[in-house]
Design a protein around this motif. Structure first.
Motif: not given
Length: 462
Positions: A422-427
């Motif tokens: 699981v990879v979270a991409v926070r912009c």
């Protein structure tokens, strides 16, 4: 010969007879009514005709007279009334001037216009920040000259005007148009309307063409490193650390327990140890990736941040499609306000080709997941729905904004099927790019869209 009296007093009837040849014949007969009944019938017919004429006149006035024209007509009526009742000379002057302006504008409406209009756009799909070029061809199909006019072309929520010069019979006019597509979305071009009127725009006549052309403005995407959007997919799949009793990736042998299939008995080991031994396998997983985009605008600090998230999700999905992966792009489905709190709904965008995927991304809109006007569900709920319906994932990307707490991202990661990456991409526009790893997930901080390939190339996804 005298006819029978019962036929002379027969009431009026309308008979429909079908002859033997198949033709339908309608025969009518009517009795003579008295003058009162006849007058009432004529009065009803006259009322219907007058009502229809009034409606047609009102529709003509609504289409022909602009608000400025209605103001002039009101000044005429008010000036005449004030001049006649109060004897005001100024009121008569105002009435005469307003009436003169109306009369002067009438000749601009005379004559019919017979146009053939065609609008051709060079593209129906563009990337945000591009321009769409179009060619407007207009031909006067009539034999008489047509007065100058204006072509109104609705473009999304805006309007583009193209001025038509005086055209003789059979004359042709071509004009080049430029439509700016600065932001992602779906732009409807049309329906076009040709209007003609006076220079003051008091009176006008319009002719419409119902054709509407749709342009998809795709989000900006970046090329990602190969094989960075999930596990490499082959014919057998990639083995994981999950041990199962049946698969294609052999791991070891173990003792037989009640319930094991005899098909997996390893006879050589059984003969060597003297105990019944069976094969054990590693679970194989194919490279099915999920890209989950958060549509809750409360998790973003600005519209630009939301657009960066859409572009990041689109880039991940497109890369997976290009590499032949099985890609799921999931977002929250829009809910009726009456269903908030009781319904959890998501939708998956089509990923047959990258073009189809980008078409779906073009129409995405954010909403609120909190309060009485909630229209979308949060990212955690989308992850839970994905876990219920798509359990054979190898990697999942959670794309969201800078206002989403880390605890919520962890809850979403725990909700997903166990054993996947699981990879979270926070912009967060302007932030320093970086990666933080924990037991549940890896969190990537994206300062700008161009940081995504570098983060993935550094091995942020393992």
């Amino acid at each position: 010969m005298t006819e029978p009296t019962d036929l002379l007093h027969k009431p009026a009837t309308a008979d429909t007879l079908t002859s033997t040849r198949g033709a339908t014949v309608t025969r009518l007969s009517r009795t003579r009514r008295g003058p009162v009944a006849e007058g009432a019938a004529r009065l009803r017919r006259g009322a219907r005709w007058a009502g229809g004429a009034v409606l047609r006149a009102v529709e003509w006035v609504r289409e022909t007279v602009s608000p400025a024209g209605m103001l002039l007509a009101g000044l005429v009526v008010a000036g005449i009334a004030c001049g006649a009742v109060f004897g005001w000379f100024e009121a008569w002057v105002v009435a005469v001037m307003a009436a003169t302006l109306l009369v002067v504008c009438v000749p601009f409406l005379l004559g019919a216009h017979d146009y053939r209009v065609k609008l051709e756009l060079d593209r129906d799909r563009v990337v945000a920040g591009s321009e769409i070029r179009g060619t407007l061809d207009l031909v006067n199909s009539g034999s008489r000259p047509s007065l100058p006019g204006v072509v109104d072309i609705p473009v999304g929520k805006g309007l583009v005007e193209a001025h038509i010069p005086l055209l003789r019979g059979g004359g042709h006019h071509r004009e080049e148009l430029v439509i700016a597509a600065q932001r992602r979305g779906i732009i409807d071009v049309g329906p076009m309307t040709v209007s003609r009127g006076d220079p003051l725009r008091v009176l006008r006549r319009e002719m419409s063409w119902p054709e509407v052309q749709r342009v998809h403005v795709h989000p900006v995407t970046v090329a990602l490193p190969p094989s960075s959007a999930g596990l490499i997919r082959d014919l057998e799949g990639a083995p994981s650390n999950q041990l199962v009793d049946a698969d294609l990736s052999f791991h070891a042998v173990r003792e037989y327990v009640v319930g094991d299939s005899q098909r997996h008995v390893h006879w050589k080991s059984t003969a060597r140890t003297g105990k019944l031994m069976v094969r054990q396998y590693e679970e194989s997983r194919h490279a099915r990736i999920a890209v989950l985009l958060d549509l809750d605008l409360d998790g973003y600090s600005s519209d630009d941040e939301f657009e960066t998230a859409v572009s990041a999700a689109a880039s991940l999905g497109v890369q997976g499609v290009h590499e032949g992966r099985d890609v799921l792009v999931g977002v929250s489905a829009w809910l009726d306000t009456a269903d908030r709190g009781a319904v959890q709904s998501m939708r998956s965008l089509p990923t047959v080709t990258s073009r189809v995927l980008l078409d779906g991304m073009s129409g995405l809109e954010g909403g609120s997941a909190a309060g009485t006007g909630a229209r979308v569900i949060r990212l955690e709920s989308v992850a839970a729905l994905v876990a219920q319906s798509f359990g054979d994932l190898s990697i999942a990307f959670l794309v969201t904004g800078s206002q989403v707490p880390l605890q919520r991202l962890r809850r979403a990661a725990i909700t997903l099927p166990p054993g996947i990456t699981v990879v979270a991409v926070r912009c967060e526009p302007g932030a320093e790019p970086g990666a933080r790893r924990s037991r549940e997930l890896t969190v990537l901080t994206l300062g700008e869209l161009g940081d995504l390939p570098q983060l993935l190339a550094r091995g942020a996804v393992r």
